[in-house]
Each structure stands twice: as structure tokens, then as C-alpha cells.
Design a protein around this motif. Structure first.
Motif, PDB file in Angstrom:
ATOM      1  N   PHE A  97       0.844  -1.185   0.041  1.00  0.00           N
ATOM      2  CA  PHE A  97       0.108   0.011   0.075  1.00  0.00           C
ATOM      3  C   PHE A  97       1.066   1.211  -0.032  1.00  0.00           C
ATOM      4  N   THR A  98       2.240   1.052  -0.192  1.00  0.00           N
ATOM      5  CA  THR A  98       2.984   2.205  -0.217  1.00  0.00           C
ATOM      6  C   THR A  98       3.659   2.236  -1.472  1.00  0.00           C
ATOM      7  N   GLY A  99       3.679   1.107  -2.334  1.00  0.00           N
ATOM      8  CA  GLY A  99       4.401   0.947  -3.405  1.00  0.00           C
ATOM      9  C   GLY A  99       3.818   1.492  -4.702  1.00  0.00           C
ATOM     10  N   ASN A 100       3.271   2.720  -4.804  1.00  0.00           N
ATOM     11  CA  ASN A 100       2.796   3.164  -5.912  1.00  0.00           C
ATOM     12  C   ASN A 100       3.931   4.126  -6.896  1.00  0.00           C
ATOM     13  N   ASN A 101       3.508   4.424  -7.972  1.00  0.00           N
ATOM     14  CA  ASN A 101       4.511   5.342  -8.668  1.00  0.00           C
ATOM     15  C   ASN A 101       4.711   6.471  -8.141  1.00  0.00           C
ATOM     16  N   GLU A 102       3.809   7.123  -7.353  1.00  0.00           N
ATOM     17  CA  GLU A 102       4.005   8.480  -6.834  1.00  0.00           C
ATOM     18  C   GLU A 102       5.127   8.281  -5.826  1.00  0.00           C
ATOM     19  N   VAL A 103       5.005   7.464  -5.146  1.00  0.00           N
ATOM     20  CA  VAL A 103       6.092   7.112  -4.128  1.00  0.00           C
ATOM     21  C   VAL A 103       7.442   6.980  -4.590  1.00  0.00           C
ATOM     22  N   VAL A 104       7.461   6.188  -5.375  1.00  0.00           N
ATOM     23  CA  VAL A 104       8.809   5.872  -6.441  1.00  0.00           C
ATOM     24  C   VAL A 104       9.555   7.237  -6.847  1.00  0.00           C
ATOM     25  N   GLU A 105       8.755   8.008  -7.385  1.00  0.00           N
ATOM     26  CA  GLU A 105       9.054   9.098  -7.855  1.00  0.00           C
ATOM     27  C   GLU A 105       9.574  10.348  -6.596  1.00  0.00           C
ATOM     28  N   PHE A 106       8.937  10.194  -5.661  1.00  0.00           N
ATOM     29  CA  PHE A 106       9.320  11.048  -4.458  1.00  0.00           C
ATOM     30  C   PHE A 106      10.738  10.433  -4.147  1.00  0.00           C
ATOM     31  N   ILE A 107      10.932   9.206  -3.879  1.00  0.00           N
ATOM     32  CA  ILE A 107      12.203   8.704  -3.498  1.00  0.00           C
ATOM     33  C   ILE A 107      13.179   9.011  -4.613  1.00  0.00           C
ATOM     34  N   GLU A 108      12.837   8.691  -5.878  1.00  0.00           N
ATOM     35  CA  GLU A 108      13.960   9.459  -6.753  1.00  0.00           C
ATOM     36  C   GLU A 108      14.356  10.519  -6.684  1.00  0.00           C
ATOM     37  N   ALA A 109      13.320  11.392  -6.340  1.00  0.00           N
ATOM     38  CA  ALA A 109      13.554  13.033  -6.423  1.00  0.00           C
ATOM     39  C   ALA A 109      14.486  13.442  -5.263  1.00  0.00           C
ATOM     40  N   ASN A 110      14.364  12.695  -4.081  1.00  0.00           N
ATOM     41  CA  ASN A 110      15.081  12.810  -2.704  1.00  0.00           C
ATOM     42  C   ASN A 110      16.387  12.154  -2.496  1.00  0.00           C
ATOM     43  N   LEU A 111      16.231  10.936  -3.196  1.00  0.00           N
ATOM     44  CA  LEU A 111      17.727   9.990  -2.829  1.00  0.00           C
ATOM     45  C   LEU A 111      18.530  10.245  -4.137  1.00  0.00           C
ATOM     46  N   GLU A 112      19.209  11.124  -4.017  1.00  0.00           N
ATOM     47  CA  GLU A 112      20.082  11.455  -5.197  1.00  0.00           C
ATOM     48  C   GLU A 112      21.184  10.572  -5.349  1.00  0.00           C
ATOM     49  N   TYR A 113      21.076   9.165  -5.578  1.00  0.00           N
ATOM     50  CA  TYR A 113      22.267   8.196  -5.316  1.00  0.00           C
ATOM     51  C   TYR A 113      21.607   6.833  -6.102  1.00  0.00           C
ATOM     52  N   PRO A 114      22.262   6.143  -6.980  1.00  0.00           N
ATOM     53  CA  PRO A 114      22.050   5.027  -7.376  1.00  0.00           C
ATOM     54  C   PRO A 114      21.507   4.012  -6.296  1.00  0.00           C
ATOM     55  N   PHE A 115      20.159   3.431  -6.733  1.00  0.00           N
ATOM     56  CA  PHE A 115      19.640   2.424  -5.508  1.00  0.00           C
ATOM     57  C   PHE A 115      18.853   1.123  -6.465  1.00  0.00           C
ATOM     58  N   LEU A 116      19.013   0.049  -5.569  1.00  0.00           N
ATOM     59  CA  LEU A 116      18.038  -0.937  -6.347  1.00  0.00           C
ATOM     60  C   LEU A 116      16.684  -0.935  -5.493  1.00  0.00           C
ATOM     61  N   LEU A 117      15.755  -1.060  -6.476  1.00  0.00           N
ATOM     62  CA  LEU A 117      14.159  -1.146  -5.989  1.00  0.00           C
ATOM     63  C   LEU A 117      13.850  -2.656  -5.826  1.00  0.00           C
ATOM     64  N   ALA A 118      13.480  -2.996  -4.610  1.00  0.00           N
ATOM     65  CA  ALA A 118      13.138  -4.328  -4.282  1.00  0.00           C
ATOM     66  C   ALA A 118      11.964  -4.975  -5.186  1.00  0.00           C
ATOM     67  N   ASN A 119      11.826  -6.245  -5.694  1.00  0.00           N
ATOM     68  CA  ASN A 119      10.993  -6.688  -6.437  1.00  0.00           C
ATOM     69  C   ASN A 119       9.489  -6.510  -5.800  1.00  0.00           C
ATOM     70  N   ARG A 120       9.020  -5.665  -6.701  1.00  0.00           N
ATOM     71  CA  ARG A 120       7.562  -5.173  -6.170  1.00  0.00           C
ATOM     72  C   ARG A 120       6.371  -6.387  -6.369  1.00  0.00           C
ATOM     73  N   SER A 121       6.872  -7.301  -7.208  1.00  0.00           N
ATOM     74  CA  SER A 121       5.756  -8.505  -7.746  1.00  0.00           C
ATOM     75  C   SER A 121       5.592  -9.534  -6.561  1.00  0.00           C
ATOM     76  N   ASP A 122       6.994  -9.370  -5.616  1.00  0.00           N
ATOM     77  CA  ASP A 122       7.002 -10.339  -4.481  1.00  0.00           C
ATOM     78  C   ASP A 122       6.401  -9.691  -3.272  1.00  0.00           C
ATOM     79  N   THR A 123       5.582 -10.141  -2.512  1.00  0.00           N
ATOM     80  CA  THR A 123       4.980  -9.722  -1.409  1.00  0.00           C
ATOM     81  C   THR A 123       5.812  -9.752  -0.268  1.00  0.00           C
ATOM     82  N   LEU A 124       6.933 -10.581  -0.372  1.00  0.00           N
ATOM     83  CA  LEU A 124       7.949 -10.994   0.543  1.00  0.00           C
ATOM     84  C   LEU A 124       9.257 -10.426   0.345  1.00  0.00           C
TER      85      LEU A 124
END
Length: 232
Positions: A97-124
Motif C-alpha cells: 500500500f506504499t509502493g505506487n509510482n508517486e512514492v517511487v518518484e518521490f524517492i527518486e527525487a530525494n535520494l540522489e544516489y543509485p539504488f536497487l528497488l526491491a521486487n515489487r511483484s513479490d510480497t515478501l
């Protein structure tokens, strides 16, 4: 059932008097432990830092949610400066319930460093990433209690909401309103500690926040259900 010993104490503080309280952890952490026990899944995150993002709604209008958004904005900005200096491997996990595109865009705008986004298709996937991390960082949330239950080192950071349940001065796992330098120094300290040394540095209240061992979650729940219906 409760997640941790601290939750059990809260029931009494709130005037709730259940006949029996079983500290069992969360169902999802138990499911993850069960999955790992039956067929070990290697997600190959190999993180220096796992950032677990929960309850983040950038477009919110409520006061409490806006404070949390501000906390996340400041934490990610400070983590950017730390990361540009020390070059850690970072995975970001989005809670359900946190993993929508708006949240991803917020993180990308504020974390100015390369990161891996965990697999969102796996609930665990959050649990995979936390298990494969040296340090789990986030704004104070249940997921950090779960990480403690998995014997992962945790750093909770709070900027605008000081309603935290333990004394910052006695706890390595909490920072309230840190400067960028203070955050960097705490991350460096915790990253260098073994789990045993980290655990010794926690306050008693922080230890009570540790979620129950996820390897015991499903057996405890199953045992209590069988007990309730009269099975052995």
C-alpha cells in the motif's frame, strides 16, 4: 497475538486485559521464514543499507501524514549526502500500500544516489532485502521491529515526530532530529558493529520492540489455534 513484548505492555497501558497474550511476530515475517526454511531463495541484494519505506503518501493532506512525508524527505536528503561520500550498496523496499509510482518518484527525487528497488511483484521481497542487509534504515515503523526480530541491525530516524517510546540517549538504534553529520556517524558506527555488539548497545525498551523470532511465528499461531479448538 502481539508482534513484540512492547505491544503486550501497550495492551495493559491502554487498559486492555486479555486473558492470554502470545508474542508471535507478524504473519508475513513468519511466512518469509517458512519459505526460506523450505526452499532458500537467494535474492542477491547484498546490501550495505536497506531502506524500508512505509506509510508514505506524498499527496496527503492530513497533519500526521504530512509530518511523515517531511521526515522521509529529510532522511533521504541526508542519506544522499552520506551515500555520495561512502558509496554504499542500497536497496529500497516499499511496504504494501506504499509502493505506487508517486512514492517511487518521490524517492527518486530525494535520494540522489543509485539504488536497487526491491521486487515489487513479490510480497515478501522486503524481508529478502532486509535479511541480506548489513543495516536497515527507516522512519520509525513496525517493519523495523520485524528487522530486529530477524537479527538485523536497525536505525530508526525521526525528525518531526518526537513521540518515540524510548530514550534516544541510551539507544544506538534511534536518532531524533539528527544533522547530516550525526546520521553519517551513526550509520558508520552501526555498520561496523557485529549483531552481538549492536544488541548490547540497545536500551531495554528498544529490545522489547524486537519482533518475535519469525521462525517461531507460524508454529506458535498453529499451536494456539489447536489449543483453542482442543487439538494437541
Amino acid at each position: 497475538f502481539s508482534i513484540s513484548e512492547y505491544d503486550s505492555l501497550n495492551y495493559h497501558r491502554w487498559g486492555v486485559r486479555p486473558k492470554r497474550i502470545v508474542s508471535a511476530g507478524t504473519l508475513k515475517s513468519g511466512l518469509h521464514a517458512s519459505r526460506q526454511a523450505t526452499h532458500r531463495i537467494s535474492a542477491d541484494y547484498n546490501n550495505d543499507i536497506c531502506i524500508v519505506v512505509t506509510s508514505l503518501r506524498p499527496a496527503t493532506t492530513s497533519e500526521k501524514s504530512r509530518l511523515r512525508v517531511a521526515d522521509w524527505e529529510q532522511l533521504l536528503n541526508q542519506l544522499s549526502l552520506y551515500s555520495q561520500r561512502y558509496r554504499p550498496r542500497i536497496t529500497v523496499c516499499l511496504a504494501p500500500f506504499t509502493g505506487n509510482n508517486e512514492v517511487v518518484e518521490f524517492i527518486e527525487a530525494n535520494l540522489e544516489y543509485p539504488f536497487l528497488l526491491a521486487n515489487r511483484s513479490d510480497t515478501l521481497s522486503t524481508y529478502d532485502a532486509m535479511a541480506d542487509s548489513n543495516l536497515v534504515v527507516g522512519v520509525f515503523a513496525t517493519s523495523l521491529s520485524e528487522a530486529l526480530g530477524m537479527k538485523r541491525k536497525v536505525l530508526s530516524v525521526v525528525y518531526n515526530n518526537k513521540l518515540v517510546p524510548f530514550d534516544e540517549a541510551t539507544c544506538n538504534s534511534l536518532l531524533v532530529c539528527p544533522t547530516e553529520h550525526q546520521l553519517s556517524e551513526r550509520i558508520r558506527l552501526l555498520s561496523s558493529l557485529s549483531w552481538e555488539d549492536y544488541w548490547r548497545g540497545l536500551s531495554e525498551t528498544a529490545k522489547q520492540l524486537q519482533s518475535a523470532d519469525p521462525n517461531l511465528t507460524l508454529p506458535r499461531i498453529r499451536a494456539e489455534i489447536n489449543r483453542a479448538i482442543g487439538h494437541t
